[in-house]
Design an enzyme around this catalytic site. Structure first.
Site, PDB file in Angstrom:
ATOM      1  N   THR A   2       0.808  -1.222   0.000  1.00 26.36           N
ATOM      2  CA  THR A   2       0.000   0.000   0.000  1.00 26.36           C
ATOM      3  C   THR A   2       0.839   1.269   0.000  1.00 26.36           C
ATOM      4  O   THR A   2       0.302   2.375  -0.063  1.00 26.36           O
ATOM      5  CB  THR A   2      -0.942   0.027   1.225  1.00 26.36           C
ATOM      6  OG1 THR A   2      -0.158  -0.021   2.423  1.00 26.36           O
ATOM      7  CG2 THR A   2      -1.907  -1.145   1.197  1.00 26.36           C
ATOM      8  N   ASP A  36       1.861  -9.346   9.260  1.00 26.14           N
ATOM      9  CA  ASP A  36       2.620  -8.356  10.017  1.00 26.14           C
ATOM     10  C   ASP A  36       4.059  -8.818  10.135  1.00 26.14           C
ATOM     11  O   ASP A  36       4.324 -10.008  10.407  1.00 26.14           O
ATOM     12  CB  ASP A  36       2.015  -8.183  11.412  1.00 26.14           C
ATOM     13  CG  ASP A  36       2.435  -6.880  12.070  1.00 26.14           C
ATOM     14  OD1 ASP A  36       3.655  -6.655  12.183  1.00 26.14           O
ATOM     15  OD2 ASP A  36       1.551  -6.094  12.468  1.00 26.14           O
ATOM     16  N   ALA A  85       8.184  -1.255   5.988  1.00 26.07           N
ATOM     17  CA  ALA A  85       9.108  -0.712   6.983  1.00 26.07           C
ATOM     18  C   ALA A  85       8.445   0.456   7.689  1.00 26.07           C
ATOM     19  O   ALA A  85       7.452   1.007   7.195  1.00 26.07           O
ATOM     20  CB  ALA A  85      10.411  -0.231   6.336  1.00 26.07           C
ATOM     21  N   GLN A  86       8.980   0.815   8.841  1.00 25.68           N
ATOM     22  CA  GLN A  86       8.689   2.128   9.415  1.00 25.68           C
ATOM     23  C   GLN A  86       9.712   3.031   8.745  1.00 25.68           C
ATOM     24  O   GLN A  86      10.877   3.053   9.121  1.00 25.68           O
ATOM     25  CB  GLN A  86       8.850   2.098  10.939  1.00 25.68           C
ATOM     26  CG  GLN A  86       8.345   3.352  11.665  1.00 25.68           C
ATOM     27  CD  GLN A  86       8.951   4.670  11.175  1.00 25.68           C
ATOM     28  OE1 GLN A  86       8.341   5.391  10.371  1.00 25.68           O
ATOM     29  NE2 GLN A  86      10.157   4.977  11.627  1.00 25.68           N
ATOM     30  N   SER A 131      18.554   1.094   1.956  1.00 26.07           N
ATOM     31  CA  SER A 131      18.372   2.544   1.833  1.00 26.07           C
ATOM     32  C   SER A 131      19.698   3.284   1.843  1.00 26.07           C
ATOM     33  O   SER A 131      20.651   2.882   2.532  1.00 26.07           O
ATOM     34  CB  SER A 131      17.502   3.037   2.993  1.00 26.07           C
ATOM     35  OG  SER A 131      17.505   4.440   3.069  1.00 26.07           O
ATOM     36  N   GLU A 164      20.117   5.865   3.387  1.00 29.13           N
ATOM     37  CA  GLU A 164      20.280   6.388   4.745  1.00 29.13           C
ATOM     38  C   GLU A 164      21.298   5.572   5.527  1.00 29.13           C
ATOM     39  O   GLU A 164      21.795   6.017   6.565  1.00 29.13           O
ATOM     40  CB  GLU A 164      18.942   6.405   5.480  1.00 29.13           C
ATOM     41  CG  GLU A 164      17.969   7.464   4.996  1.00 29.13           C
ATOM     42  CD  GLU A 164      18.347   8.878   5.432  1.00 29.13           C
ATOM     43  OE1 GLU A 164      18.960   9.027   6.500  1.00 29.13           O
ATOM     44  OE2 GLU A 164      18.020   9.831   4.695  1.00 29.13           O
ATOM     45  N   TYR A 224      16.354   4.699  11.901  1.00 31.68           N
ATOM     46  CA  TYR A 224      15.909   4.121  10.632  1.00 31.68           C
ATOM     47  C   TYR A 224      17.107   3.600   9.840  1.00 31.68           C
ATOM     48  O   TYR A 224      17.093   2.460   9.352  1.00 31.68           O
ATOM     49  CB  TYR A 224      15.158   5.166   9.814  1.00 31.68           C
ATOM     50  CG  TYR A 224      14.864   4.738   8.393  1.00 31.68           C
ATOM     51  CD1 TYR A 224      13.864   3.826   8.105  1.00 31.68           C
ATOM     52  CD2 TYR A 224      15.616   5.252   7.322  1.00 31.68           C
ATOM     53  CE1 TYR A 224      13.603   3.423   6.807  1.00 31.68           C
ATOM     54  CE2 TYR A 224      15.355   4.860   6.020  1.00 31.68           C
ATOM     55  CZ  TYR A 224      14.351   3.947   5.768  1.00 31.68           C
ATOM     56  OH  TYR A 224      14.102   3.549   4.467  1.00 31.68           O
ATOM     57  N   LYS A 284      17.852  -0.267   8.822  1.00 30.88           N
ATOM     58  CA  LYS A 284      18.025  -0.681   7.433  1.00 30.88           C
ATOM     59  C   LYS A 284      19.366  -1.393   7.234  1.00 30.88           C
ATOM     60  O   LYS A 284      19.467  -2.345   6.456  1.00 30.88           O
ATOM     61  CB  LYS A 284      17.922   0.532   6.506  1.00 30.88           C
ATOM     62  CG  LYS A 284      16.506   0.937   6.166  1.00 30.88           C
ATOM     63  CD  LYS A 284      15.800  -0.121   5.333  1.00 30.88           C
ATOM     64  CE  LYS A 284      14.440   0.333   4.841  1.00 30.88           C
ATOM     65  NZ  LYS A 284      13.746  -0.710   4.047  1.00 30.88           N
ATOM     66  N   HIS A 334      13.759   8.338  -3.685  1.00 28.32           N
ATOM     67  CA  HIS A 334      12.915   8.250  -4.884  1.00 28.32           C
ATOM     68  C   HIS A 334      11.511   8.688  -4.514  1.00 28.32           C
ATOM     69  O   HIS A 334      10.937   8.249  -3.530  1.00 28.32           O
ATOM     70  CB  HIS A 334      12.938   6.845  -5.471  1.00 28.32           C
ATOM     71  CG  HIS A 334      12.752   5.745  -4.473  1.00 28.32           C
ATOM     72  ND1 HIS A 334      13.715   5.408  -3.535  1.00 28.32           N
ATOM     73  CD2 HIS A 334      11.715   4.915  -4.250  1.00 28.32           C
ATOM     74  CE1 HIS A 334      13.273   4.415  -2.792  1.00 28.32           C
ATOM     75  NE2 HIS A 334      12.053   4.100  -3.199  1.00 28.32           N
TER      76      HIS A 334
END
Length: 328
Positions: free
Chosen positions: A10, A56, A80-81, A123, A125, A147, A151, A177
């Protein structure tokens, strides 16, 4: 018919990937968390073409059952959060979902069928306080947020399962992106949506944090193709996916406001509340490996991306105004 399972379907990337895979003739399944309301806005036009399952990343047995039921040939872990500021407020939840969630999916694949091909959404990050520029697959990681740390854990766990259990497990180290489907909490969409509201006299200013932060921004629709290409390769590996060009938040603002013939400096206010406890000042990726080995390259330019997002938000805001008028 090949079968794909997408976690995080989603979200922005999940929506673009689902459309991409359907066009390729895949049977597409998506995992969604149960809630009193389900956020299907991004995939509203796909719900009759895909099959959704409740699951979940915190529940190992549920993941095992889902993989057993769907029997996918490919699994794309996009869940992911993923909002960096929230990871400072909720570091433990971020770790449970964004880090340990990867291990749980890998365990489900190892338990059910080791022939399943797995994609992990890593990511940029993870690079954080960068050692070198541009960043490539061999650049050391120095994450600057919970985060980014989470990752990095998921990334190395993917490598570990690949090497330990001979799984076809690849990671895409995707740089920023964006798209019109990006959530409004992210700075790019926050800007484009605010521009549309300001242009329609619904908002008077836009408050942002560090305008000098530099990012390598590409179009999400281009980047999901790279995900798919990784799982079509002969061998699994890790790839940086990026445009190789960096731009500041200030430049994003300028282009966005210019799209509606406004001077950004009259509306943007720097607000220290939006600065992070530890910020990432610059990120720029070297995707030469993906371009050479996968034949991938970005198609949408930075300017095209900004214009696309502003144009779509202008349509959204005008629709919102019309609806409000009809309901008045």
């Amino acid at each position: 018919m090949r079968v794909a399972l997408i976690t995080g379907i989603t979200g922005q990337d999940g929506a673009y990937l689902a459309k991409f895979l359907l066009a390729k003739g895949y049977q597409v399944h998506g995992m969604v968390r149960r809630g009193s309301t389900l956020p299907f806005e991004r995939i509203a036009d796909l719900t009759d073409k895909i099959e959704l399952h409740q699951g979940d990343l915190l529940d190992q047995m549920a993941l095992n059952r889902l993989v057993e039921k769907v029997q996918p040939s490919e699994v794309y872990n996009l869940a992911a959060q993923s909002f960096v500021p929230t990871s400072f407020d909720q570091p433990i939840l971020t770790g449970e979902v964004t880090a340990l969630g990867v291990t749980r999916i890998l365990e489900a694949i190892r338990t059910v069928n080791t022939n399943i091909r797995f994609y992990q959404a890593s990511s940029s990050e993870m690079f954080g306080k960068v050692y070198e520029e541009p960043q490539r697959e061999t650049t050391p990681f120095w994450p600057r947020s919970p985060y980014g740390v989470s990752k990095m854990y998921g990334h190395w766990m993917t490598v570990n399962y690949r090497e330990s259990y001979n799984l076809f497990a690849s990671s895409g180290i995707l740089f920023n992106h964006e798209s019109p489907l990006r959530g409004t909490e992210f700075v790019t969409r926050k800007i484009s949506y605010a521009v549309a509201k300001i242009a329609n006299s619904l908002q008077s200013e836009l408050r942002l944090g560090n305008l000098d932060a530099e990012r390598d921004w590409g179009f999400a629709g281009d980047y999901v193709e790279a995900m798919w290409l990784m799982l079509q390769a002969d061998t699994p590996d890790d790839y940086v996916v990026a445009t190789g060009q960096k731009h500041t938040v200030r430049e994003f603002c300028r282009l966005a406001f210019e799209r509606v013939n406004l001077d950004w400096e009259k509306y943007v206010v720097v607000d220290k509340r939006f600065y992070r406890p530890a910020d990432v000042n610059t990120l720029c990726g070297d995707s030469s490996k993906a371009r050479k080995e996968l034949g991938w390259e970005p198609k949408v330019s930075f300017e095209q991306l900004v214009h696309m997002m502003v144009d779509e938000d202008m349509k959204r805001v005008k629709a919102e105004i019309k609806l409000a008028e009809e309901q008045a």
